[in-house]
Design an enzyme around this catalytic site. Structure first.
Site, PDB file in Angstrom:
ATOM      1  N   GLN A  65      -0.873   1.695   0.202  1.00 13.47           N
ATOM      2  CA  GLN A  65      -0.727   1.251   1.590  1.00 13.47           C
ATOM      3  C   GLN A  65       0.742   1.013   1.958  1.00 13.47           C
ATOM      4  O   GLN A  65       1.137   1.268   3.101  1.00 13.47           O
ATOM      5  CB  GLN A  65      -1.536  -0.037   1.775  1.00 13.47           C
ATOM      6  CG  GLN A  65      -1.805  -0.401   3.219  1.00 13.47           C
ATOM      7  CD  GLN A  65      -2.948   0.373   3.849  1.00 13.47           C
ATOM      8  OE1 GLN A  65      -3.982   0.545   3.231  1.00 13.47           O
ATOM      9  NE2 GLN A  65      -2.749   0.850   5.066  1.00 13.47           N
TER      10      GLN A  65
ATOM     11  N   LYS B 168      -3.858  -5.184   0.582  1.00 14.01           N
ATOM     12  CA  LYS B 168      -5.267  -4.769   0.556  1.00 14.01           C
ATOM     13  C   LYS B 168      -6.091  -5.948   0.040  1.00 14.01           C
ATOM     14  O   LYS B 168      -5.563  -6.805  -0.655  1.00 14.01           O
ATOM     15  CB  LYS B 168      -5.429  -3.558  -0.387  1.00 14.01           C
ATOM     16  CG  LYS B 168      -6.660  -2.735  -0.131  1.00 14.01           C
ATOM     17  CD  LYS B 168      -6.491  -1.742   1.013  1.00 14.01           C
ATOM     18  CE  LYS B 168      -7.789  -1.075   1.358  1.00 14.01           C
ATOM     19  NZ  LYS B 168      -7.621  -0.007   2.360  1.00 14.01           N
TER      20      LYS B 168
ATOM     21  N   GLY C 149     -10.460  -3.093   8.329  1.00 13.42           N
ATOM     22  CA  GLY C 149     -11.652  -2.653   7.605  1.00 13.42           C
ATOM     23  C   GLY C 149     -11.338  -1.610   6.535  1.00 13.42           C
ATOM     24  O   GLY C 149     -10.217  -1.119   6.428  1.00 13.42           O
ATOM     25  N   ASP C 150     -12.322  -1.304   5.741  1.00 14.44           N
ATOM     26  CA  ASP C 150     -12.258  -0.213   4.750  1.00 14.44           C
ATOM     27  C   ASP C 150     -13.721   0.031   4.365  1.00 14.44           C
ATOM     28  O   ASP C 150     -14.634  -0.323   5.144  1.00 14.44           O
ATOM     29  CB  ASP C 150     -11.402  -0.629   3.542  1.00 14.44           C
ATOM     30  CG  ASP C 150     -11.104   0.537   2.602  1.00 14.44           C
ATOM     31  OD1 ASP C 150     -10.261   1.385   2.929  1.00 14.44           O
ATOM     32  OD2 ASP C 150     -11.745   0.638   1.515  1.00 14.44           O
TER      33      ASP C 150
ATOM     34  N   ASN D 297     -17.191   5.892   8.351  1.00 15.76           N
ATOM     35  CA  ASN D 297     -16.306   5.894   9.514  1.00 15.76           C
ATOM     36  C   ASN D 297     -15.343   7.085   9.508  1.00 15.76           C
ATOM     37  O   ASN D 297     -15.239   7.817  10.502  1.00 15.76           O
ATOM     38  CB  ASN D 297     -15.540   4.555   9.509  1.00 15.76           C
ATOM     39  CG  ASN D 297     -14.485   4.498  10.567  1.00 15.76           C
ATOM     40  OD1 ASN D 297     -13.374   4.956  10.348  1.00 15.76           O
ATOM     41  ND2 ASN D 297     -14.818   3.959  11.715  1.00 15.76           N
TER      42      ASN D 297
ATOM     43  N   SER E  40      -4.078   0.416  14.123  1.00 11.87           N
ATOM     44  CA  SER E  40      -4.126  -1.018  13.856  1.00 11.87           C
ATOM     45  C   SER E  40      -2.840  -1.680  14.336  1.00 11.87           C
ATOM     46  O   SER E  40      -2.855  -2.770  14.906  1.00 11.87           O
ATOM     47  CB  SER E  40      -4.297  -1.283  12.358  1.00 11.87           C
ATOM     48  OG  SER E  40      -5.657  -1.235  12.004  1.00 11.87           O
TER      49      SER E  40
END
Ligand code: NDP
Length: 460
Positions: free
Chosen positions: A120, A135, A174-175, A250, A393
């Protein structure tokens, strides 16, 4: 850089990785895998610019700023008390507040979250936006739980997490296993505890501060990136082309939706139990109904469309995956890490695939990536190709800070430009470092330079 020097540099890096493995031997392999890929890519940079060694950047970058681990107690519908473990890995905030999703899945552990948090940092740097990397998540499994149970778990999780997050400190999203429902419950609890309406989570439902297009952002972004990559590499567009997609969450569903919008023909999707192969093109409305509204298995798809084939995972007991065994122009792994192996990569090449774009985080194994790079197809690594979610985001954070609301078209336009910017800068960096067409090295080097230069500038 001359080959001899490059070989020397890589040898040094490999030694460094071996030492690193030794000192972290109790942690999960996926974290080494992510670090190893980055270190091998940046070898030429480390040897050509002494400042990175002088400031011990590699040694400092592979250790998270902090790992928060906590107990989550909650009551299920049978009045039984359940206990799970919650985590937040705040990896690096050189470029901005820690930013990265929460994953709720039984496989979650510290190693997986360290791998995701490390990736990330690089992904967020590539967007050019002011966001650091982190995370988090839990081994809680939302599958099969009632809405009430999910709400109770989320409230309990937030009772601890709220101490460590804030709009300028750490902003989770989210994830896997964390969508609009979970983010809604988490945000609701945060507000109750703190009595503030801070933009402390992204991916919120739109009516209380969520950005339009956040649900679509990762999937749409992957397709925008792919379009640009094909253009830069002088390949044909996606229009009219057969595409294969894995996953049915998603990222997968919105990748499929954008591909259809561009005139491509996505013919597959998959979940942990099996694959749907629909040669006429996937019925996206049915998929959304099954997966978003009913949370049903993909097997149900075959009951509505008898022409479609349902292939259970058990059909491939020796490894390999049905999705990657189907003829296609472009492939989009969008389920989970290490889902696409060397066998799959070889199948894709054999079947004429010309581009692979990663929607999931690190879905291709290192051996599969080697196959793609050696065969010179276009390969878009996750940290560049799936950065659309975190980019939107960041747009949500900007809207929340300004108490503003941007239109769908405005966000979509900014997303498209961001993905084109990432793709162009990755491609240019690859050329600059003598690895033209290698988007893995291009992405790792471009991101590393931003983070490392920032770390040097802020001192220790
Ligand atoms: P979802 O939970 O919405 O969907 C995940 C999908 O992958 C489901 O279809 C699930 O099937 C399948 N899946 C999960 N684990 C496995 C497994 N071990 N084997 C086979 N299939 C599996 O998650 P997302 O779509 O949000 O995330 C997918 C990937 O994209 C992850 O790697 C995530 O880190 C990455 N990502 C997500 C972003 C986002 O904005 N959501 C942003 C950037 C990256 P089943 O339901 O049967 O478990």
């Amino acid at each position: 850089m001359p080959t001899k020097e490059l070989k020397e540099a890589r040898k040094l890096i490999v030694n460094e990785i071996e030492g690193f493995k030794e000192s972290h031997r109790f942690e999960h392999d996926v974290f080494y895998q992510a670090v190893e890929e980055v270190l091998l890519s940046i070898a030429p940079l480390l040897i050509s610019d002494e400042k990175y060694n002088l400031h011990a950047i590699v040694k400092r970058l592979v250790v998270p700023d902090r790992i928060i681990k906590f107990k989550v107690e909650w009551m299920d519908d049978n009045q039984q008390i359940q206990v799970n473990t919650g985590y937040r890995v705040q990896f690096n905030n050189t470029l901005g507040p820690y930013k990265g999703g929460l994953r709720f899945h039984p496989t979650v552990n510290e190693g997986i979250l360290k791998f995701l948090g490390f990736e990330q940092i690089f992904k967020n740097a590539l967007t050019g936006l002011p966001i650091g990397g982190g995370k988090g998540g839990s081994d809680f499994d939302p599958k099969g739980k009632s809405d009430f149970e999910v709400m109770k778990f989320c409230s309990s999780f937030m009772r601890e997490l709220h101490k460590y997050i804030g709009p300028r400190m750490d902003v989770p999203a989210g994830d896997i296993g964390v969508g609009g429902r979970e983010i809604g419950y988490l945000f609701g609890e945060y507000k109750k505890i703190t009595s503030t309406f801070d933009g402390v989570l992204t991916g919120k439902p739109n009516f209380f501060g969520g950005s339009l297009m956040r649900p679509q952002a990762t999937g749409y972004g992957v397709v925008y990136f792919t379009e640009k990559m094909l253009e830069i590499e002088g390949k044909e567009t996606l229009e009219g082309k057969i595409c294969t997609v894995s996953g049915a969450g998603n990222v997968a569903l919105y990748t499929i939706e954008k591909l259809i919008e561009l005139g491509a023909v996505p013919v597959t999707c998959s979940d942990s139990k099996g694959t749907i192969y629909d040669p006429r093109g996937v019925d996206i409305e049915l998929l959304k109904e099954l997966k978003f509204d009913k949370r049903a298995s993909l097997e149900e798809y075959g009951k509505v469309h008898s022409e479609a084939k349902y292939i259970p995972v058990s059909k491939y007991p020796e490894g390999g995956h049905a999705v990657w065994d189907i003829e296609c122009h472009s492939a989009f792994p969008c389920a989970t890490q290490n889902e696409l192996t060397e066998v799959d990569a070889k199948n894709l090449i054999k079947n004429g695939c010309t581009s692979v774009s990663e929607g999931a985080n690190m879905p291709s194994t290192p051996e599969a990536i080697d196959v793609f790079l050696q065969s010179k197809i276009c390969f878009a690594p996750a940290k560049a190709a799936n950065a659309g979610g975190v980019a939107v985001s960041n747009f949500e954070m900007a809207q929340n800070a300004a108490m503003a609301r941007w239109s769908f078209e405005e966000v979509d336009d900014k997303l498209k430009k961001t993905m084109q910017y990432i793709c162009t800068s990755v491609a240019k960096t690859a050329v600059e470092y003598g690895v033209e067409g290698n988007y893995v090295d291009g992405a790792n080097i471009a991101a590393f330079k931003k983070i490392a230069d920032g770390m040097i500038a802020e001192g220790i």
